[in-house]
Design a protein around this motif. Sequence first.
Motif, PDB file in Angstrom:
ATOM      1  N   PHE A  45      17.193  18.182   2.732  1.00 43.63           N
ATOM      2  CA  PHE A  45      16.355  17.999   1.544  1.00 43.63           C
ATOM      3  C   PHE A  45      16.396  16.548   1.084  1.00 43.63           C
ATOM      4  CE2 PHE A  45      16.175  17.519  -3.063  1.00 43.63           C
ATOM      5  CZ  PHE A  45      14.915  18.017  -3.342  1.00 43.63           C
ATOM      6  N   TYR A  46      17.599  15.974   0.965  1.00 48.99           N
ATOM      7  CA  TYR A  46      17.715  14.584   0.520  1.00 48.99           C
ATOM      8  C   TYR A  46      17.057  13.628   1.502  1.00 48.99           C
ATOM      9  CZ  TYR A  46      21.002  15.730  -3.243  1.00 48.99           C
ATOM     10  OH  TYR A  46      21.572  16.211  -4.384  1.00 48.99           O
ATOM     11  N   ARG A  47      17.121  13.971   2.788  1.00 48.61           N
ATOM     12  CA  ARG A  47      16.503  13.110   3.805  1.00 48.61           C
ATOM     13  C   ARG A  47      15.017  12.930   3.535  1.00 48.61           C
ATOM     14  NH1 ARG A  47      12.802  12.722   7.182  1.00 48.61           N
ATOM     15  NH2 ARG A  47      12.925  12.605   9.443  1.00 48.61           N
ATOM     16  N   PHE A  48      14.303  14.007   3.179  1.00 48.48           N
ATOM     17  CA  PHE A  48      12.873  13.916   2.905  1.00 48.48           C
ATOM     18  C   PHE A  48      12.599  13.414   1.486  1.00 48.48           C
ATOM     19  CE2 PHE A  48      12.864  16.671   6.594  1.00 48.48           C
ATOM     20  CZ  PHE A  48      11.783  16.178   7.301  1.00 48.48           C
ATOM     21  N   PHE A  49      13.430  13.804   0.533  1.00 45.77           N
ATOM     22  CA  PHE A  49      13.242  13.350  -0.843  1.00 45.77           C
ATOM     23  C   PHE A  49      13.348  11.830  -0.936  1.00 45.77           C
ATOM     24  CE2 PHE A  49      15.033  12.113  -4.953  1.00 45.77           C
ATOM     25  CZ  PHE A  49      14.061  12.616  -5.817  1.00 45.77           C
ATOM     26  N   PHE A  50      14.386  11.269  -0.305  1.00 46.97           N
ATOM     27  CA  PHE A  50      14.565   9.820  -0.358  1.00 46.97           C
ATOM     28  C   PHE A  50      13.574   9.093   0.549  1.00 46.97           C
ATOM     29  CE2 PHE A  50      18.936  10.864  -1.942  1.00 46.97           C
ATOM     30  CZ  PHE A  50      18.755  10.302  -3.194  1.00 46.97           C
ATOM     31  N   GLN A  51      13.019   9.794   1.543  1.00 49.69           N
ATOM     32  CA  GLN A  51      11.944   9.198   2.339  1.00 49.69           C
ATOM     33  C   GLN A  51      10.746   8.915   1.438  1.00 49.69           C
ATOM     34  OE1 GLN A  51      10.759  11.165   6.037  1.00 49.69           O
ATOM     35  NE2 GLN A  51       8.611  10.801   5.533  1.00 49.69           N
ATOM     36  N   ILE A  52      10.395   9.899   0.589  1.00 49.41           N
ATOM     37  CA  ILE A  52       9.296   9.679  -0.353  1.00 49.41           C
ATOM     38  C   ILE A  52       9.636   8.544  -1.308  1.00 49.41           C
ATOM     39  CG2 ILE A  52       7.935  10.701  -2.208  1.00 49.41           C
ATOM     40  CD1 ILE A  52       8.404  13.408  -0.952  1.00 49.41           C
ATOM     41  N   ALA A  53      10.874   8.546  -1.809  1.00 45.26           N
ATOM     42  CA  ALA A  53      11.285   7.513  -2.764  1.00 45.26           C
ATOM     43  C   ALA A  53      11.189   6.119  -2.161  1.00 45.26           C
ATOM     44  CB  ALA A  53      12.710   7.789  -3.234  1.00 45.26           C
ATOM     45  N   CYS A  54      11.384   6.016  -0.843  1.00 43.42           N
ATOM     46  CA  CYS A  54      11.349   4.710  -0.184  1.00 43.42           C
ATOM     47  C   CYS A  54       9.930   4.276   0.187  1.00 43.42           C
ATOM     48  CB  CYS A  54      12.218   4.740   1.078  1.00 43.42           C
ATOM     49  SG  CYS A  54      13.983   4.870   0.755  1.00 43.42           S
ATOM     50  N   THR A  55       9.079   5.230   0.578  1.00 44.91           N
ATOM     51  CA  THR A  55       7.753   4.859   1.083  1.00 44.91           C
ATOM     52  C   THR A  55       6.659   4.894   0.020  1.00 44.91           C
ATOM     53  OG1 THR A  55       7.324   7.141   1.798  1.00 44.91           O
ATOM     54  CG2 THR A  55       8.311   5.648   3.415  1.00 44.91           C
ATOM     55  N   LEU A  56       6.769   5.807  -0.955  1.00 46.08           N
ATOM     56  CA  LEU A  56       5.698   5.958  -1.938  1.00 46.08           C
ATOM     57  C   LEU A  56       5.468   4.703  -2.786  1.00 46.08           C
ATOM     58  CD1 LEU A  56       3.544   7.791  -3.122  1.00 46.08           C
ATOM     59  CD2 LEU A  56       5.270   8.738  -4.672  1.00 46.08           C
ATOM     60  N   PRO A  57       6.520   4.047  -3.307  1.00 48.92           N
ATOM     61  CA  PRO A  57       6.271   2.832  -4.095  1.00 48.92           C
ATOM     62  C   PRO A  57       5.561   1.733  -3.306  1.00 48.92           C
ATOM     63  CG  PRO A  57       8.504   3.632  -4.457  1.00 48.92           C
ATOM     64  CD  PRO A  57       7.952   4.410  -3.314  1.00 48.92           C
ATOM     65  N   ILE A  58       5.923   1.574  -2.030  1.00 52.78           N
ATOM     66  CA  ILE A  58       5.282   0.555  -1.198  1.00 52.78           C
ATOM     67  C   ILE A  58       3.823   0.913  -0.960  1.00 52.78           C
ATOM     68  CG2 ILE A  58       5.296  -0.549   1.070  1.00 52.78           C
ATOM     69  CD1 ILE A  58       8.299  -0.167   1.128  1.00 52.78           C
ATOM     70  N   LEU A  59       3.572   2.203  -0.712  1.00 48.34           N
ATOM     71  CA  LEU A  59       2.205   2.659  -0.468  1.00 48.34           C
ATOM     72  C   LEU A  59       1.324   2.390  -1.681  1.00 48.34           C
ATOM     73  CD1 LEU A  59       0.343   4.250   1.512  1.00 48.34           C
ATOM     74  CD2 LEU A  59       1.015   6.310   0.274  1.00 48.34           C
ATOM     75  N   VAL A  60       1.821   2.727  -2.876  1.00 42.30           N
ATOM     76  CA  VAL A  60       1.042   2.535  -4.099  1.00 42.30           C
ATOM     77  C   VAL A  60       0.860   1.049  -4.388  1.00 42.30           C
ATOM     78  CG1 VAL A  60       1.005   2.918  -6.592  1.00 42.30           C
ATOM     79  CG2 VAL A  60       1.720   4.760  -5.059  1.00 42.30           C
ATOM     80  N   ALA A  61       1.919   0.248  -4.168  1.00 42.73           N
ATOM     81  CA  ALA A  61       1.832  -1.189  -4.437  1.00 42.73           C
ATOM     82  C   ALA A  61       0.820  -1.877  -3.528  1.00 42.73           C
ATOM     83  CB  ALA A  61       3.211  -1.833  -4.270  1.00 42.73           C
ATOM     84  N   LEU A  62       0.728  -1.438  -2.282  1.00 41.09           N
ATOM     85  CA  LEU A  62      -0.170  -2.082  -1.322  1.00 41.09           C
ATOM     86  C   LEU A  62      -1.608  -1.602  -1.443  1.00 41.09           C
ATOM     87  CD1 LEU A  62       2.047  -2.125   1.923  1.00 41.09           C
ATOM     88  CD2 LEU A  62       1.468  -4.054   0.451  1.00 41.09           C
ATOM     89  N   PHE A  63      -1.789  -0.317  -1.700  1.00 40.68           N
ATOM     90  CA  PHE A  63      -3.131   0.254  -1.607  1.00 40.68           C
ATOM     91  C   PHE A  63      -3.588   0.972  -2.867  1.00 40.68           C
ATOM     92  CE2 PHE A  63      -1.149   0.415   2.666  1.00 40.68           C
ATOM     93  CZ  PHE A  63      -1.950  -0.520   3.295  1.00 40.68           C
ATOM     94  N   GLY A  64      -2.724   1.096  -3.884  1.00 44.36           N
ATOM     95  CA  GLY A  64      -3.105   1.800  -5.097  1.00 44.36           C
ATOM     96  C   GLY A  64      -2.950   3.302  -4.951  1.00 44.36           C
ATOM     97  N   LEU A  65      -3.212   4.019  -6.028  1.00 43.83           N
ATOM     98  CA  LEU A  65      -3.016   5.466  -6.032  1.00 43.83           C
ATOM     99  C   LEU A  65      -3.955   6.190  -5.077  1.00 43.83           C
ATOM    100  CD1 LEU A  65      -2.511   6.136  -9.853  1.00 43.83           C
ATOM    101  CD2 LEU A  65      -0.782   6.245  -8.054  1.00 43.83           C
ATOM    102  N   LYS A  66      -5.122   5.602  -4.799  1.00 42.78           N
ATOM    103  CA  LYS A  66      -6.066   6.282  -3.909  1.00 42.78           C
ATOM    104  C   LYS A  66      -5.516   6.415  -2.492  1.00 42.78           C
ATOM    105  CE  LYS A  66      -8.591   2.043  -2.670  1.00 42.78           C
ATOM    106  NZ  LYS A  66      -9.922   1.394  -2.639  1.00 42.78           N
ATOM    107  N   ALA A  67      -4.535   5.547  -2.139  1.00 41.87           N
ATOM    108  CA  ALA A  67      -3.965   5.603  -0.797  1.00 41.87           C
ATOM    109  C   ALA A  67      -3.150   6.877  -0.583  1.00 41.87           C
ATOM    110  CB  ALA A  67      -3.093   4.381  -0.537  1.00 41.87           C
ATOM    111  N   VAL A  68      -2.702   7.506  -1.669  1.00 35.65           N
ATOM    112  CA  VAL A  68      -1.932   8.740  -1.547  1.00 35.65           C
ATOM    113  C   VAL A  68      -2.826   9.899  -1.127  1.00 35.65           C
ATOM    114  CG1 VAL A  68      -0.355  10.307  -2.757  1.00 35.65           C
ATOM    115  CG2 VAL A  68      -0.383   7.875  -3.329  1.00 35.65           C
ATOM    116  N   SER A  69      -4.120   9.758  -1.356  1.00 34.44           N
ATOM    117  CA  SER A  69      -5.068  10.807  -0.995  1.00 34.44           C
ATOM    118  C   SER A  69      -5.431  10.678   0.480  1.00 34.44           C
ATOM    119  CB  SER A  69      -6.326  10.697  -1.865  1.00 34.44           C
ATOM    120  OG  SER A  69      -7.260  11.679  -1.512  1.00 34.44           O
ATOM    121  N   ALA A  70      -4.756  11.447   1.315  1.00 36.02           N
ATOM    122  CA  ALA A  70      -4.987  11.377   2.753  1.00 36.02           C
ATOM    123  C   ALA A  70      -6.307  12.040   3.120  1.00 36.02           C
ATOM    124  CB  ALA A  70      -3.842  12.057   3.493  1.00 36.02           C
ATOM    125  N   LYS A  71      -6.934  11.546   4.193  1.00 38.57           N
ATOM    126  CA  LYS A  71      -8.191  12.127   4.655  1.00 38.57           C
ATOM    127  C   LYS A  71      -7.960  13.502   5.274  1.00 38.57           C
ATOM    128  CE  LYS A  71     -10.558   7.723   5.503  1.00 38.57           C
ATOM    129  NZ  LYS A  71      -9.479   6.843   5.016  1.00 38.57           N
TER     130      LYS A  71
END
Length: 302
Positions: A45-71
């Motif tokens: 559980f922690y492996r995936f939880f901290f994966q989100i914690a590590c990748t989500l801020p970078i994703l939002v910073a680079l591409f904005g919230l719309k980048a979270v919406s996958a095709k």
Amino acid sequence: MSEPRQNSLQGMAIMSGAMFILPTMDAIAKYMATFEAMSPGQVTFYRFFFQIACTLPILVALFGLKAVSAKRPWMNILRGVLHGAASLLFFVAVKYMPLADVFAIYFVEPFMLTAMSAVLLGEKVGWRRWMAIAVGFGGAMIVIQPSYEIFGLKALLPVACAFLFSLYLFLNRAIGEADSPLTMQTMAGIGGTVFMAAALLVGSAAGSADFAISLPASGLGLALLLALGSISGYAHMLVVRAFRLAPLSLLAPFQYFEIISATVLGYALFNDFPSFSKWIGIYIIVASGLFIIWRERQQHNR
């Protein structure tokens, strides 16, 4: 050098680097179960939880919230569920078995993936590579047999993990380039976290020690879990990138490079080292994989 060939070489180089890094995750999982008394389910559980914690801020910073919406959100969520289930089986296995033994048995996964690429994607895999796959499975049986006598059905957990992870990697190719690797890993992290949260609740309610819910017992444990999530997120982005550059059947055998770092980590941290008979099985598996690589290069050179 033609672009397709150059891309294939880049894909192989990226895949090789990722395979040397990824066993660090499994060493951390075994350390947490052995020295920090944390259940494999909680570690997963922690492996995936901290994966989100590590990748989500970078994703939002680079591409904005719309980048979270996958095709293709549901395909990416399914990737996360498959990856979560595979990781859980692997982490349970390394709790009870030597790290090198688990990896040796898990090495049937590249053979499964090569077979899937032929059957489901129509990639050309000749009779020589089919023979190499059969010989490789024979080598895996050499490793499984003594482990089965000692650990029972737990020795088959890496085989089930290999099948689920093959499906996960297959989806990497099936999804194609609809979403960026960073988006794919973030969405997969969400799927894995939700799946593991449900698995933890069900497993702990059933009284299974492998699903006991707990917090990190030390600062070192918390740091290792953060490292686990970081390695998970970024190393698997490398895998996604590699599979966009080269065919499945070409990259699959490179996963055998994991045996090098897994053996070193297992011996250095847990004093685990494969027996002579298991080394014979590992040699057969690796030799079969190298033959597949050689045949694939010949096909590309024609």
